[in-house]
Design a protein around this motif. Structure first.
Motif, PDB file in Angstrom:
ATOM      1  N   GLU A 144       0.833  -1.196   0.000  1.00  0.00           N
ATOM      2  CA  GLU A 144       0.000   0.000   0.000  1.00  0.00           C
ATOM      3  C   GLU A 144       0.875   1.258   0.000  1.00  0.00           C
ATOM      4  N   LEU A 145       1.936   1.247   0.790  1.00  0.00           N
ATOM      5  CA  LEU A 145       2.862   2.376   0.841  1.00  0.00           C
ATOM      6  C   LEU A 145       3.534   2.591  -0.512  1.00  0.00           C
ATOM      7  N   ARG A 146       4.008   1.514  -1.143  1.00  0.00           N
ATOM      8  CA  ARG A 146       4.637   1.631  -2.469  1.00  0.00           C
ATOM      9  C   ARG A 146       3.641   2.150  -3.501  1.00  0.00           C
ATOM     10  N   TYR A 147       2.412   1.664  -3.449  1.00  0.00           N
ATOM     11  CA  TYR A 147       1.389   2.130  -4.392  1.00  0.00           C
ATOM     12  C   TYR A 147       1.155   3.632  -4.220  1.00  0.00           C
ATOM     13  N   ASN A 148       1.018   4.074  -2.968  1.00  0.00           N
ATOM     14  CA  ASN A 148       0.785   5.505  -2.713  1.00  0.00           C
ATOM     15  C   ASN A 148       1.973   6.353  -3.149  1.00  0.00           C
ATOM     16  N   GLU A 149       3.198   5.848  -2.963  1.00  0.00           N
ATOM     17  CA  GLU A 149       4.383   6.570  -3.430  1.00  0.00           C
ATOM     18  C   GLU A 149       4.381   6.682  -4.954  1.00  0.00           C
ATOM     19  N   GLN A 150       4.042   5.587  -5.634  1.00  0.00           N
ATOM     20  CA  GLN A 150       3.993   5.608  -7.094  1.00  0.00           C
ATOM     21  C   GLN A 150       2.908   6.559  -7.589  1.00  0.00           C
ATOM     22  N   LEU A 151       1.774   6.550  -6.927  1.00  0.00           N
ATOM     23  CA  LEU A 151       0.685   7.452  -7.297  1.00  0.00           C
ATOM     24  C   LEU A 151       1.114   8.904  -7.108  1.00  0.00           C
ATOM     25  N   ASN A 152       1.774   9.190  -6.009  1.00  0.00           N
ATOM     26  CA  ASN A 152       2.256  10.544  -5.749  1.00  0.00           C
ATOM     27  C   ASN A 152       3.302  10.947  -6.796  1.00  0.00           C
ATOM     28  N   ASN A 153       4.237  10.042  -7.087  1.00  0.00           N
ATOM     29  CA  ASN A 153       5.258  10.335  -8.106  1.00  0.00           C
ATOM     30  C   ASN A 153       4.601  10.599  -9.467  1.00  0.00           C
ATOM     31  N   ARG A 154       3.593   9.841  -9.791  1.00  0.00           N
ATOM     32  CA  ARG A 154       2.885  10.025 -11.073  1.00  0.00           C
ATOM     33  C   ARG A 154       2.232  11.405 -11.125  1.00  0.00           C
ATOM     34  N   GLN A 155       1.607  11.796 -10.006  1.00  0.00           N
ATOM     35  CA  GLN A 155       0.951  13.098  -9.970  1.00  0.00           C
ATOM     36  C   GLN A 155       1.965  14.233 -10.101  1.00  0.00           C
ATOM     37  N   VAL A 156       3.131  14.078  -9.486  1.00  0.00           N
ATOM     38  CA  VAL A 156       4.186  15.088  -9.594  1.00  0.00           C
ATOM     39  C   VAL A 156       4.671  15.172 -11.037  1.00  0.00           C
ATOM     40  N   LEU A 157       4.894  14.026 -11.668  1.00  0.00           N
ATOM     41  CA  LEU A 157       5.360  14.006 -13.057  1.00  0.00           C
ATOM     42  C   LEU A 157       4.335  14.633 -13.994  1.00  0.00           C
ATOM     43  N   ILE A 158       3.079  14.313 -13.799  1.00  0.00           N
ATOM     44  CA  ILE A 158       2.031  14.876 -14.654  1.00  0.00           C
ATOM     45  C   ILE A 158       1.968  16.391 -14.486  1.00  0.00           C
ATOM     46  N   ALA A 159       2.117  16.864 -13.249  1.00  0.00           N
ATOM     47  CA  ALA A 159       2.067  18.311 -12.998  1.00  0.00           C
ATOM     48  C   ALA A 159       3.229  19.034 -13.685  1.00  0.00           C
ATOM     49  N   LYS A 162       4.683  18.594 -20.010  1.00  0.00           N
ATOM     50  CA  LYS A 162       4.043  19.440 -21.017  1.00  0.00           C
ATOM     51  C   LYS A 162       2.844  18.720 -21.613  1.00  0.00           C
ATOM     52  N   GLY A 163       2.860  17.417 -21.486  1.00  0.00           N
ATOM     53  CA  GLY A 163       1.767  16.613 -21.985  1.00  0.00           C
ATOM     54  C   GLY A 163       1.977  15.166 -21.567  1.00  0.00           C
ATOM     55  N   TYR A 164       0.931  14.392 -21.654  1.00  0.00           N
ATOM     56  CA  TYR A 164       1.052  12.978 -21.325  1.00  0.00           C
ATOM     57  C   TYR A 164      -0.044  12.205 -22.048  1.00  0.00           C
ATOM     58  N   CYS A 165       0.125  10.917 -22.074  1.00  0.00           N
ATOM     59  CA  CYS A 165      -0.922  10.068 -22.632  1.00  0.00           C
ATOM     60  C   CYS A 165      -0.966   8.762 -21.853  1.00  0.00           C
ATOM     61  N   LYS A 166      -2.158   8.175 -21.817  1.00  0.00           N
ATOM     62  CA  LYS A 166      -2.340   6.848 -21.234  1.00  0.00           C
ATOM     63  C   LYS A 166      -2.603   5.897 -22.383  1.00  0.00           C
ATOM     64  N   ASN A 172      -3.795  -1.875 -28.070  1.00  0.00           N
ATOM     65  CA  ASN A 172      -3.260  -0.896 -29.004  1.00  0.00           C
ATOM     66  C   ASN A 172      -4.166   0.333 -29.137  1.00  0.00           C
ATOM     67  N   LYS A 173      -4.521   0.917 -27.944  1.00  0.00           N
ATOM     68  CA  LYS A 173      -5.423   2.076 -27.926  1.00  0.00           C
ATOM     69  C   LYS A 173      -4.811   3.200 -27.097  1.00  0.00           C
ATOM     70  N   VAL A 174      -5.128   4.414 -27.506  1.00  0.00           N
ATOM     71  CA  VAL A 174      -4.793   5.600 -26.698  1.00  0.00           C
ATOM     72  C   VAL A 174      -6.010   5.869 -25.838  1.00  0.00           C
ATOM     73  N   LEU A 175      -5.825   5.836 -24.509  1.00  0.00           N
ATOM     74  CA  LEU A 175      -6.937   6.053 -23.583  1.00  0.00           C
ATOM     75  C   LEU A 175      -7.129   7.504 -23.233  1.00  0.00           C
ATOM     76  N   GLU A 176      -6.024   8.234 -23.134  1.00  0.00           N
ATOM     77  CA  GLU A 176      -6.106   9.637 -22.753  1.00  0.00           C
ATOM     78  C   GLU A 176      -4.902  10.377 -23.326  1.00  0.00           C
ATOM     79  N   LEU A 177      -5.130  11.576 -23.825  1.00  0.00           N
ATOM     80  CA  LEU A 177      -4.055  12.399 -24.374  1.00  0.00           C
ATOM     81  C   LEU A 177      -4.293  13.824 -23.900  1.00  0.00           C
ATOM     82  N   ALA A 178      -3.270  14.426 -23.281  1.00  0.00           N
ATOM     83  CA  ALA A 178      -3.471  15.763 -22.712  1.00  0.00           C
ATOM     84  C   ALA A 178      -2.229  16.615 -22.925  1.00  0.00           C
TER      85      ALA A 178
END
Length: 182
Positions: A144-159, A162-166, A172-178
């Protein structure tokens, strides 16, 4: 008399079966890394089972339970409220109560899920005999701690991005592009 001999044989067989069942259950408890104790709220006594004998060096019977147990400082100070809540729920009439606490065993704190189950009540309906169990949930807490750290790191990276995609690489699909940095 012959009736007495038959009753004695049946009783002896039942006692042997009971002893074998108890031995099997104790082996299963040990294999599951489960700690157990029996708690008698009305007399404030506990038979500490394998947890007391194996790790703490306690006598098999504790008086003034749970205060005497808590005085050993096994439970992390920040988790005492949860233990008190669980005891209060059982005394208030609940059949089961549980909590997650850090316990100090084998030289370090580790997470345990503690559970009480009332297995016998007196004529007035008050808890008479309660089975307590504690099961290590240390691995789950670390995940749970590792998951929360990864989630936090992901949020920092996204912030900062300049852009990201899921992507769903399996399908073979693009789920999200921002474009967030524009």
């Amino acid at each position: 008399s012959w009736r007495r001999r038959i009753l004695y044989r049946r009783l002896s067989k039942a006692q042997n079966n009971l002893a074998l069942t108890e031995k099997s259950l104790l082996a299963a408890v040990k294999d599951a890394d489960l700690y157990y104790w029996e708690y008698f709220p009305q007399s404030k006594e506990a038979l500490v089972g394998n947890i007391g004998k194996q790790f703490i060096g306690l006598a098999p019977k504790l008086t003034n339970f749970p205060q005497s147990w808590l005085a050993l400082n096994i439970i992390h100070p920040d988790d005492l409220r949860e233990i008190h809540r669980m005891h209060s729920e059982i005394l208030a009439g609940k059949k089961t109560a549980s909590c997650q606490v850090r316990t100090f065993l084998e030289g370090k704190y580790g997470w345990e899920k503690v559970r009480y189950t009332v297995i016998q009540r007196d004529a007035a309906g008050r808890a008479f005999k309660v089975i307590g169990t504690a099961l290590s949930i240390q691995r789950e807490k670390e995940m749970e701690l590792r998951y929360n750290e990864q989630l936090n790191n992901r949020q920092v990276l996204i912030a900062r991005a300049k852009g990201y995609c899921k992507l769903d690489v399996t399908n073979n699909k693009v789920l999200e592009l921002a474009n967030v940095g524009v």
